[in-house]
Design a protein around this motif. Structure first.
Motif, PDB file in Angstrom:
ATOM      1  N   THR A 186      29.726  34.967  42.340  1.00 58.89           N
ATOM      2  CA  THR A 186      29.500  34.763  40.905  1.00 58.89           C
ATOM      3  C   THR A 186      30.107  35.938  40.145  1.00 58.89           C
ATOM      4  O   THR A 186      30.627  36.889  40.725  1.00 58.89           O
ATOM      5  CB  THR A 186      27.998  34.673  40.570  1.00 58.89           C
ATOM      6  OG1 THR A 186      27.423  35.999  40.608  1.00 58.89           O
ATOM      7  CG2 THR A 186      27.260  33.764  41.540  1.00 58.89           C
ATOM      8  N   SER A 187      29.993  35.895  38.816  1.00 56.89           N
ATOM      9  CA  SER A 187      30.535  36.967  37.969  1.00 56.89           C
ATOM     10  C   SER A 187      29.490  38.029  37.655  1.00 56.89           C
ATOM     11  O   SER A 187      29.622  38.752  36.668  1.00 56.89           O
ATOM     12  CB  SER A 187      31.075  36.365  36.666  1.00 56.89           C
ATOM     13  OG  SER A 187      30.024  35.760  35.916  1.00 56.89           O
ATOM     14  N   VAL A 188      28.460  38.143  38.489  1.00 60.05           N
ATOM     15  CA  VAL A 188      27.364  39.074  38.192  1.00 60.05           C
ATOM     16  C   VAL A 188      27.822  40.530  38.161  1.00 60.05           C
ATOM     17  O   VAL A 188      27.167  41.387  37.551  1.00 60.05           O
ATOM     18  CB  VAL A 188      26.210  38.889  39.197  1.00 60.05           C
ATOM     19  CG1 VAL A 188      26.556  39.491  40.559  1.00 60.05           C
ATOM     20  CG2 VAL A 188      24.914  39.476  38.659  1.00 60.05           C
ATOM     21  N   GLY A 189      28.964  40.845  38.786  1.00 57.48           N
ATOM     22  CA  GLY A 189      29.482  42.208  38.705  1.00 57.48           C
ATOM     23  C   GLY A 189      29.699  42.636  37.262  1.00 57.48           C
ATOM     24  O   GLY A 189      29.419  43.790  36.890  1.00 57.48           O
ATOM     25  N   HIS A 190      30.170  41.719  36.421  1.00 52.01           N
ATOM     26  CA  HIS A 190      30.353  42.018  34.998  1.00 52.01           C
ATOM     27  C   HIS A 190      29.004  42.257  34.313  1.00 52.01           C
ATOM     28  O   HIS A 190      28.900  43.092  33.417  1.00 52.01           O
ATOM     29  CB  HIS A 190      31.098  40.878  34.311  1.00 52.01           C
ATOM     30  CG  HIS A 190      32.515  40.726  34.761  1.00 52.01           C
ATOM     31  ND1 HIS A 190      33.561  41.409  34.189  1.00 52.01           N
ATOM     32  CD2 HIS A 190      33.065  39.968  35.755  1.00 52.01           C
ATOM     33  CE1 HIS A 190      34.689  41.083  34.795  1.00 52.01           C
ATOM     34  NE2 HIS A 190      34.413  40.211  35.746  1.00 52.01           N
ATOM     35  N   THR A 191      27.994  41.521  34.743  1.00 56.69           N
ATOM     36  CA  THR A 191      26.653  41.726  34.168  1.00 56.69           C
ATOM     37  C   THR A 191      26.123  43.107  34.501  1.00 56.69           C
ATOM     38  O   THR A 191      25.599  43.822  33.625  1.00 56.69           O
ATOM     39  CB  THR A 191      25.690  40.647  34.692  1.00 56.69           C
ATOM     40  OG1 THR A 191      26.243  39.348  34.459  1.00 56.69           O
ATOM     41  CG2 THR A 191      24.341  40.747  33.996  1.00 56.69           C
ATOM     42  N   PHE A 192      26.257  43.503  35.756  1.00 53.26           N
ATOM     43  CA  PHE A 192      25.798  44.839  36.142  1.00 53.26           C
ATOM     44  C   PHE A 192      26.587  45.925  35.400  1.00 53.26           C
ATOM     45  O   PHE A 192      26.038  46.980  35.072  1.00 53.26           O
ATOM     46  CB  PHE A 192      25.910  45.022  37.654  1.00 53.26           C
ATOM     47  CG  PHE A 192      24.858  44.288  38.433  1.00 53.26           C
ATOM     48  CD1 PHE A 192      23.512  44.431  38.116  1.00 53.26           C
ATOM     49  CD2 PHE A 192      25.196  43.455  39.492  1.00 53.26           C
ATOM     50  CE1 PHE A 192      22.529  43.763  38.834  1.00 53.26           C
ATOM     51  CE2 PHE A 192      24.225  42.774  40.210  1.00 53.26           C
ATOM     52  CZ  PHE A 192      22.882  42.931  39.878  1.00 53.26           C
ATOM     53  N   PHE A 193      27.858  45.651  35.122  1.00 51.38           N
ATOM     54  CA  PHE A 193      28.653  46.627  34.372  1.00 51.38           C
ATOM     55  C   PHE A 193      28.070  46.824  32.974  1.00 51.38           C
ATOM     56  O   PHE A 193      27.919  47.958  32.505  1.00 51.38           O
ATOM     57  CB  PHE A 193      30.104  46.165  34.272  1.00 51.38           C
ATOM     58  CG  PHE A 193      31.031  47.189  33.683  1.00 51.38           C
ATOM     59  CD1 PHE A 193      31.717  48.073  34.496  1.00 51.38           C
ATOM     60  CD2 PHE A 193      31.204  47.291  32.312  1.00 51.38           C
ATOM     61  CE1 PHE A 193      32.560  49.038  33.950  1.00 51.38           C
ATOM     62  CE2 PHE A 193      32.033  48.243  31.754  1.00 51.38           C
ATOM     63  CZ  PHE A 193      32.720  49.132  32.582  1.00 51.38           C
ATOM     64  N   LEU A 194      27.738  45.724  32.288  1.00 48.24           N
ATOM     65  CA  LEU A 194      27.151  45.839  30.954  1.00 48.24           C
ATOM     66  C   LEU A 194      25.804  46.556  30.998  1.00 48.24           C
ATOM     67  O   LEU A 194      25.410  47.216  30.026  1.00 48.24           O
ATOM     68  CB  LEU A 194      26.988  44.460  30.326  1.00 48.24           C
ATOM     69  CG  LEU A 194      28.283  43.712  29.976  1.00 48.24           C
ATOM     70  CD1 LEU A 194      27.964  42.338  29.411  1.00 48.24           C
ATOM     71  CD2 LEU A 194      29.121  44.504  28.984  1.00 48.24           C
ATOM     72  N   LEU A 195      25.093  46.418  32.106  1.00 49.29           N
ATOM     73  CA  LEU A 195      23.813  47.107  32.262  1.00 49.29           C
ATOM     74  C   LEU A 195      23.992  48.588  32.605  1.00 49.29           C
ATOM     75  O   LEU A 195      23.013  49.347  32.632  1.00 49.29           O
ATOM     76  CB  LEU A 195      22.986  46.438  33.364  1.00 49.29           C
ATOM     77  CG  LEU A 195      22.356  45.087  33.008  1.00 49.29           C
ATOM     78  CD1 LEU A 195      21.886  44.372  34.264  1.00 49.29           C
ATOM     79  CD2 LEU A 195      21.196  45.279  32.034  1.00 49.29           C
TER      80      LEU A 195
END
Length: 610
Positions: free
Chosen positions: A441-450
């Motif tokens: 999934t694209s969750v890496g981008h989510t963790f980046f924003l966090l």
């Protein structure tokens, strides 16, 4: 049946054994509970997968605990309208013993009575919907039966004799079968990319069962003989390697349409899947009306496996030919839409391709409103064009109807992130990951924003690497490592070259050149990728163009990409807080995020992601 028509799935046996006139609601023995009405064997809260014939065999045994069940009686009950060898019964007993042992059962459960039959040894408690059987204690069944969900993977089919005429079917046929089954509540279907990787490494079903975490494997072969093609498929209970059923179809190479339709419906019948009317309608739209259209469709799927711009253009043209033959084939419209969008996004075609992509998905939804592949492929377009909230609400609705589709929840990762709902995005990722531990999934981008750069690197490396790992390394203080990697990495089209080139200059200290590149990239209208635009804004801030960076983030809010967490916490964006307009921009982003959260809750998001 004509000689060219497909033979049905051949099950090791015939119809289900007849239930007793009064069937118990459940049978409990040791740590197990058998639920005849739900066709489920449970150990605690875990469902223990069993092929249908093995389930029927176990049910016959637990109905008669402690009593000798003669072989001939069992075979008559299990295969009343077929002649089978005694070995078929032996195989079912062996499978049951292995499954019960693997599930943690202690001691023997099924005793062999030499030359006569079998005896089920442990005591069995029967639970009834009301009242109880004679000699059976009344029990209250407080725990609702779990929904029976089978984890399924279709491996690439083997083309015999290396015949090039059938080469396009090796991956495209099992992929089409997987796509057709993906929307069923009772199945969780693993991706065709995972299937291809596992088949190359080790095709043994037991290995695949461990690596893909599946219950059932579909494997097949394709053999061409003059103008005929022979497709043989086997459905295998993966943990034990036991054959559940087989399928053979011989047809003309130019008439492949009946292969998928017959095989999909055969699998549904073989696994005794209970379909809703909605699911039946979706399956009806998964096969085109024309054999020629189906061949174009499979060839297009085969071509686009290699995601180059040239191949996407070829696939687009093949999907067009498919739809010229059958304009009502919804899956082809959905895949055509993705081709149009990808070619437009990465600069190969003009803005008209985006409009064509939207029209293609409009047609797909009009023809089949619940088509899983259409919902999954449309999400990136909807989010990138400023409608992330609509995408989120749409996917939540589909999540209610298709709770076992990992790709759907993977789409929610992106939709929730664009809405600024980062915790919800992470929850969607883990919901998807529980269904398919191998999904990307694209969750890496989510963790980046966090601001969690370690987990960004952990999850981003599972997919294609272009930019995000470099940005995470730089933000975490690992700039030298990022520069070294940057020198060895190529980039696709669209805004990626500007992101990579400007990052290189920025990390090398040439901020003026970096800003020049960033401003040129941001001058392109309309925005093709809001998330890429956010990364460009971060780099503007790092290079000292603070006003430009804040103005870009204000634009992003109106374009549907919300990032209040990063705006407050990202180390590169922190200087923006000193600008006079910062609070106004932050307030606007927070207001839009609050509206998105209200929409999430109204759509039952907490329930869907539970």
């Amino acid at each position: 049946m004509s000689p060219n028509s497909p033979s049905p799935i051949a099950v090791p046996g015939g119809p289900e054994a007849r239930a007793e006139a009064a069937e118990a609601q459940s049978y409990t023995f040791g740590p197990f509970r058998l639920l005849p009405g739900e066709r489920i064997l449970r150990r605690g809260n875990q469902v223990v997968p069993l092929p249908p014939k093995a389930f029927e065999t176990l049910l016959l045994l637990v109905r008669n605990p402690g009593h000798l069940m003669r072989k001939e009686d069992l075979m008559t009950a299990l295969w009343s309208d077929s002649f089978v060898e005694e070995g078929s019964l032996t195989s079912q007993i062996s499978l049951l013993r292995k499954v019960l042992a693997d599930a943690g059962a202690a001691g023997a459960y099924i005793q062999t009575v030499p030359k006569l039959g079998y005896r089920f040894l442990p005591p069995v408690t029967q639970t009834w919907a009301s009242g109880s059987a004679v000699g059976t204690p009344i029990q209250v069944d407080e725990e609702a039966p779990a929904e029976r969900v089978i984890r399924f993977i279709a491996l690439p089919f083997t083309v015999r004799n290396g015949d090039e005429r059938a080469g396009f079917l090796e991956h495209s046929l099992p992929e089409a079968i997987s796509a057709a089954l993906a929307g069923l509540r009772s199945l969780t279907v693993r991706s065709s990319l995972l299937a291809a990787r596992l088949a190359e490494a080790d095709p043994d079903p037991r290995h695949i069962a461990r690596e893909a975490d599946v219950d059932m494997v579909l494997a097949g072969t394709i053999l061409c003989e003059r103008d005929q093609v022979r497709v043989t498929a086997e459905l295998i209970h993966a943990p034990s390697g036991t054959l559940v059923g087989s399928y053979v179809c011989k047809t003309r190479l130019d008439n492949l349409i009946e292969v998928q339709d017959s095989l999909v419906h055969g699998i549904v019948e073989l696994l005794v899947l209970r379909l809703t009317e909605r699911e039946r309608r979706v399956l009806a739209h998964n096969v085109p009306a024309s054999p020629r259209a189906y061949e174009f469709y499979l060839r297009a799927n085969h071509v686009q496996r290699e995601r180059t711009m040239e191949n996407l253009s070829m696939a687009r043209d093949l999907y067009r030919e498919c739809l010229d033959e059958d304009p009502d084939y919804a899956p082809a419209w959905a895949r055509l839409g993705r081709c149009y969008r990808t070619l437009e996004k990465f600069g190969e075609e003009g803005p008209q391709s985006l409009e064509l992509a939207k029209w293609a998905f409009h047609r797909a939804f009009a023809l089949s409103p619940d088509l899983p592949i259409a919902h999954n492929l449309y999400t990136p377009i909807e989010t990138d064009t400023g409608h992330a909230r609509s995408a989120m609400v749409r996917l939540l609705g589909q999540g209610e109807r298709h709770p076992n589709d990992p790709e759907l929840f993977g789409g929610l990762v992106q939709a929730c992130r664009y809405c600024g709902l980062l915790d919800e995005s992470v929850r969607a990722h883990y919901r998807s990951w529980r269904l398919d531990p191998k999904i990307v999934t694209s969750v890496g981008h989510t963790f980046f924003l966090l601001g969690d750069y370690e987990r960004t690197l952990e999850w981003y490396c599972l997919g294609f690497r272009y930019y995000l790992d470099l940005a995470a390394m730089a933000a975490a203080g690992r700039e030298a490592e990022a520069i070294e990697l940057l020198g060895r990495r190529s980039a696709p089209g669209g805004q990626f070259p500007a992101m990579m080139e400007s990052l290189r200059f920025s990390l090398q200290g040439d901020h003026a050149r970096s800003i020049e590149i960033l401003r040129q990239a941001l001058a392109v209208r309309p925005t093709k990728d809001p998330e890429a635009k956010f990364y460009l804004a971060r780099q503007l801030a790092r290079d000292g163009a603070h006003a430009d960076a804040l103005s870009t983030i204000r634009e992003l809010a109106t374009e549907g990409f919300l990032c209040s967490t990063a705006l407050r916490c990202d180390p590169w964006l922190r200087p923006l807080s000193r600008l006079p307009d910062f609070q106004d921009v932050l307030d606007e982003v927070l207001k839009r995020e609050a509206d998105a959260r209200a929409a999430f809750q109204a759509a039952g998001g907490d329930r869907v992601l539970a």
